[in-house]
Write a protein that holds these residues in place. Structure first.
Motif, PDB file in Angstrom:
ATOM      1  N   MET A 279      -0.959   0.639  -8.403  1.00  9.36           N
ATOM      2  CA  MET A 279      -1.378   0.229  -7.063  1.00  9.36           C
ATOM      3  C   MET A 279      -2.897   0.022  -7.030  1.00  9.36           C
ATOM      4  O   MET A 279      -3.398  -0.947  -6.452  1.00  9.36           O
ATOM      5  CB  MET A 279      -0.970   1.288  -6.040  1.00  9.36           C
ATOM      6  N   LEU A 280      -3.631   0.929  -7.688  1.00 14.50           N
ATOM      7  CA  LEU A 280      -5.085   0.776  -7.775  1.00 14.50           C
ATOM      8  C   LEU A 280      -5.464  -0.324  -8.760  1.00 14.50           C
ATOM      9  O   LEU A 280      -6.376  -1.118  -8.508  1.00 14.50           O
ATOM     10  CB  LEU A 280      -5.719   2.100  -8.204  1.00 14.50           C
ATOM     11  N   GLY A 281      -4.756  -0.376  -9.887  1.00 16.85           N
ATOM     12  CA  GLY A 281      -5.081  -1.364 -10.910  1.00 16.85           C
ATOM     13  C   GLY A 281      -4.852  -2.789 -10.457  1.00 16.85           C
ATOM     14  O   GLY A 281      -5.580  -3.706 -10.866  1.00 16.85           O
ATOM     15  N   THR A 282      -3.861  -2.999  -9.605  1.00 16.74           N
ATOM     16  CA  THR A 282      -3.570  -4.350  -9.130  1.00 16.74           C
ATOM     17  C   THR A 282      -4.738  -4.929  -8.343  1.00 16.74           C
ATOM     18  O   THR A 282      -5.021  -6.131  -8.414  1.00 16.74           O
ATOM     19  CB  THR A 282      -2.292  -4.336  -8.269  1.00 16.74           C
ATOM     20  N   GLY A 283      -5.426  -4.077  -7.609  1.00 16.65           N
ATOM     21  CA  GLY A 283      -6.592  -4.549  -6.867  1.00 16.65           C
ATOM     22  C   GLY A 283      -7.741  -4.969  -7.768  1.00 16.65           C
ATOM     23  O   GLY A 283      -8.590  -5.772  -7.369  1.00 16.65           O
ATOM     24  N   LEU A 284      -7.761  -4.459  -8.999  1.00 13.18           N
ATOM     25  CA  LEU A 284      -8.844  -4.774  -9.934  1.00 13.18           C
ATOM     26  C   LEU A 284      -8.489  -5.912 -10.883  1.00 13.18           C
ATOM     27  O   LEU A 284      -9.335  -6.750 -11.205  1.00 13.18           O
ATOM     28  CB  LEU A 284      -9.199  -3.528 -10.758  1.00 13.18           C
ATOM     29  N   TYR A 285      -7.242  -5.935 -11.357  1.00 12.54           N
ATOM     30  CA  TYR A 285      -6.863  -6.869 -12.416  1.00 12.54           C
ATOM     31  C   TYR A 285      -5.764  -7.845 -12.008  1.00 12.54           C
ATOM     32  O   TYR A 285      -5.367  -8.682 -12.822  1.00 12.54           O
ATOM     33  CB  TYR A 285      -6.383  -6.084 -13.651  1.00 12.54           C
TER      34      TYR A 285
ATOM     35  N   PRO B  56       0.803  -1.234   0.000  1.00  7.58           N
ATOM     36  CA  PRO B  56       0.000   0.000   0.000  1.00  7.58           C
ATOM     37  C   PRO B  56       0.831   1.278   0.000  1.00  7.58           C
ATOM     38  O   PRO B  56       0.309   2.355  -0.296  1.00  7.58           O
ATOM     39  CB  PRO B  56      -0.816  -0.120   1.301  1.00  7.58           C
ATOM     40  N   LEU B  57       2.115   1.159   0.335  1.00  2.23           N
ATOM     41  CA  LEU B  57       2.977   2.339   0.388  1.00  2.23           C
ATOM     42  C   LEU B  57       3.623   2.657  -0.956  1.00  2.23           C
ATOM     43  O   LEU B  57       4.300   3.686  -1.086  1.00  2.23           O
ATOM     44  CB  LEU B  57       4.081   2.137   1.435  1.00  2.23           C
ATOM     45  N   MET B  58       3.414   1.803  -1.950  1.00  2.00           N
ATOM     46  CA  MET B  58       4.102   2.004  -3.222  1.00  2.00           C
ATOM     47  C   MET B  58       3.576   3.228  -3.968  1.00  2.00           C
ATOM     48  O   MET B  58       4.328   3.910  -4.669  1.00  2.00           O
ATOM     49  CB  MET B  58       3.999   0.742  -4.077  1.00  2.00           C
ATOM     50  N   GLY B  59       2.290   3.522  -3.828  1.00  2.00           N
ATOM     51  CA  GLY B  59       1.751   4.729  -4.437  1.00  2.00           C
ATOM     52  C   GLY B  59       2.352   5.991  -3.841  1.00  2.00           C
ATOM     53  O   GLY B  59       2.886   6.845  -4.569  1.00  2.00           O
ATOM     54  N   PRO B  60       2.296   6.145  -2.501  1.00  2.24           N
ATOM     55  CA  PRO B  60       2.959   7.301  -1.884  1.00  2.24           C
ATOM     56  C   PRO B  60       4.456   7.368  -2.168  1.00  2.24           C
ATOM     57  O   PRO B  60       5.015   8.461  -2.296  1.00  2.24           O
ATOM     58  CB  PRO B  60       2.691   7.095  -0.387  1.00  2.24           C
ATOM     59  N   LEU B  61       5.112   6.201  -2.283  1.00  3.00           N
ATOM     60  CA  LEU B  61       6.539   6.195  -2.617  1.00  3.00           C
ATOM     61  C   LEU B  61       6.772   6.833  -3.986  1.00  3.00           C
ATOM     62  O   LEU B  61       7.697   7.635  -4.163  1.00  3.00           O
ATOM     63  CB  LEU B  61       7.072   4.763  -2.603  1.00  3.00           C
ATOM     64  N   GLY B  62       5.922   6.470  -4.946  1.00  2.00           N
ATOM     65  CA  GLY B  62       6.027   7.098  -6.260  1.00  2.00           C
ATOM     66  C   GLY B  62       5.813   8.597  -6.183  1.00  2.00           C
ATOM     67  O   GLY B  62       6.507   9.373  -6.850  1.00  2.00           O
ATOM     68  N   GLY B  63       4.855   9.015  -5.345  1.00  2.00           N
ATOM     69  CA  GLY B  63       4.612  10.446  -5.173  1.00  2.00           C
ATOM     70  C   GLY B  63       5.798  11.169  -4.563  1.00  2.00           C
ATOM     71  O   GLY B  63       6.138  12.286  -4.973  1.00  2.00           O
ATOM     72  N   LEU B  64       6.432  10.537  -3.577  1.00  2.00           N
ATOM     73  CA  LEU B  64       7.622  11.143  -2.968  1.00  2.00           C
ATOM     74  C   LEU B  64       8.739  11.323  -3.996  1.00  2.00           C
ATOM     75  O   LEU B  64       9.380  12.377  -4.062  1.00  2.00           O
ATOM     76  CB  LEU B  64       8.120  10.268  -1.817  1.00  2.00           C
ATOM     77  N   CYS B  65       8.955  10.303  -4.792  1.00  2.00           N
ATOM     78  CA  CYS B  65      10.021  10.380  -5.798  1.00  2.00           C
ATOM     79  C   CYS B  65       9.700  11.409  -6.876  1.00  2.00           C
ATOM     80  O   CYS B  65      10.613  12.033  -7.435  1.00  2.00           O
ATOM     81  CB  CYS B  65      10.245   9.009  -6.424  1.00  2.00           C
ATOM     82  N   LEU B  66       8.420  11.593  -7.167  1.00  2.00           N
ATOM     83  CA  LEU B  66       8.035  12.603  -8.155  1.00  2.00           C
ATOM     84  C   LEU B  66       8.496  13.997  -7.740  1.00  2.00           C
ATOM     85  O   LEU B  66       8.759  14.849  -8.594  1.00  2.00           O
ATOM     86  CB  LEU B  66       6.514  12.608  -8.344  1.00  2.00           C
ATOM     87  N   GLY B  67       8.573  14.215  -6.439  1.00  2.00           N
ATOM     88  CA  GLY B  67       9.002  15.514  -5.949  1.00  2.00           C
ATOM     89  C   GLY B  67      10.438  15.865  -6.278  1.00  2.00           C
ATOM     90  O   GLY B  67      10.858  17.011  -6.095  1.00  2.00           O
TER      91      GLY B  67
END
Length: 362
Positions: free
Chosen positions: A306-312, A277-288
């Motif tokens: 991260m969202l797509g994995t829960g669906l597909y 669940p932290l992989m999305g925020p990690l990507g956001g941190l690196c975007l900075g």
């Protein structure tokens, strides 16, 4: 420069300051500002989006995300006309973002292209008079994201209420930051100057037509997660100044999507489940820390996947992300080429011939 002012700077500006520093201490100062800035943005995003999603429902999280991005952007970028008209335009923009995506979900296929074109073209006209400042990318992201996440019934009512809250927040920021800008310029003054021979207006037309076509195609052919196609196409067409060639960004988007998707896949496999669940925020941190388009594209994959994995599932989400990106940028590349050769060359003024200095006689 004090630390608060450094936190307000874009990563590109901070990196230029770092490059100009003479001492390690100065470099560390600006690197610290960049890191803390990134952490604050991600932390505030989590709190802001979580609170609004809790109040207005998880199905309205996409609008909460869009409002967060608008709130950040509107602090620095205004609409280039007086505050009274700007506040009306902001209300109109939010109305478009709520109404058009939900209408597109129920309209027959023949009406999708006219709806998307009219709505998105109007959105660009009222918000994006200077695309180089980023409003084109911001509002196209919001439109595409909400088109991929329509609601109906009670959820739609809650979305309208959330839009009202967003208007009060963004409107207050717009008024506080930009009320003294362009006091004598009205919106209709700008619209009277609309000419397709103007590269800005040609850019708006190409952007609106291209995005409306790719979104309509995704909906008609029931492409899974078609908004990923829309993001890719919009990103390709949003490049400004207007150019007939989009090949460079085409390859950058594909390389970025491949690298980001494969990096997410590998990291997901080697990390414990509690970390996922932290992989999305990690990507956001690196975007900075990013200023390069390719790296931004790669890191944007983390939140989406991260969202797509829960669906597909992991493999399905990664393959779908890559496939939708390739479809979106391929459509954008072909469309941009056809648009330029069939339409733009007729409207753009011919370049002035270069004058060469007379050569002295020998």
């Amino acid at each position: 420069m004090n630390f608060y002012d450094a936190l307000q700077l874009d990563p590109a500006v901070l990196k230029r300051k770092i490059a100009a520093c003479d001492t390690t201490r100065e470099k560390a100062y600006y690197w610290s500002a960049m890191a803390i800035r990134s952490a604050l943005i991600v932390g505030f995003a989590i709190v802001f989006i979580s609170v609004l999603s809790g109040l207005f429902g998880a199905d309205n999280t996409p609008l909460a995300v869009a409002l967060f991005c608008m709130m950040l952007g509107i602090r620095f970028v205004h609409f280039e006309y007086c505050i009274g008209d700007s506040l009306i335009a902001l209300a109109a923009a939010l109305a478009i973002l709520v109404l058009a995506p939900c209408a597109a979900a129920v309209l027959p296929p023949l009406l999708l292209i006219p709806l998307h074109f009219a709505a998105f073209f109007a959105l660009l006209c009222i918000t994006t008079q200077r695309p180089e400042m980023g409003n084109g990318g911001l509002y196209s992201f919001a439109y595409v994201y909400l088109t991929g996440n329509p609601v109906a019934g009670e959820a739609l009512l809650r979305r309208w209420l959330l839009a009202l809250v967003g208007y009060l927040i963004c409107g207050a920021i717009l008024f506080a930051k930009h009320r003294s800008q362009h006091k004598t310029t009205r919106f209709h003054h700008l619209m009277r100057k609309f000419r397709l021979s103007n590269p800005l207006h040609l850019w708006q037309l190409r952007m609106a037509l291209g995005v409306s076509l790719v979104l309509s195609a995704g909906q008609v052919f029931h492409v899974e997660r078609f908004m990923w196609m829309g993001f890719a196409c919009a990103s390709l067409l949003s490049e400004y100044p207007y150019s007939g060639s989009t090949a460079t960004r085409f390859w950058q988007r594909i390389v970025g999507a491949l690298a980001g998707s494969l990096a997410f896949y590998a990291l997901y496999l080697v990390t414990p489940e509690a970390f996922h669940p932290l992989m999305g925020p990690l990507g956001g941190l690196c975007l900075g820390f990013c200023t390069d388009y390719r790296y931004k594209t790669a890191l944007n994959c983390f939140g989406a996947l991260m969202l797509g994995t829960g669906l597909y599932g992991l493999q399905g989400a990664v393959l779908l992300r890559i496939a939708d990106t390739v479809l979106g940028v391929t459509f954008g590349l072909v469309f941009a080429t056809l648009f330029h050769h069939l339409a733009a060359v007729r409207w753009l003024p011919a370049p002035e011939p270069q004058q060469t200095a007379a050569q002295p006689r020998s």
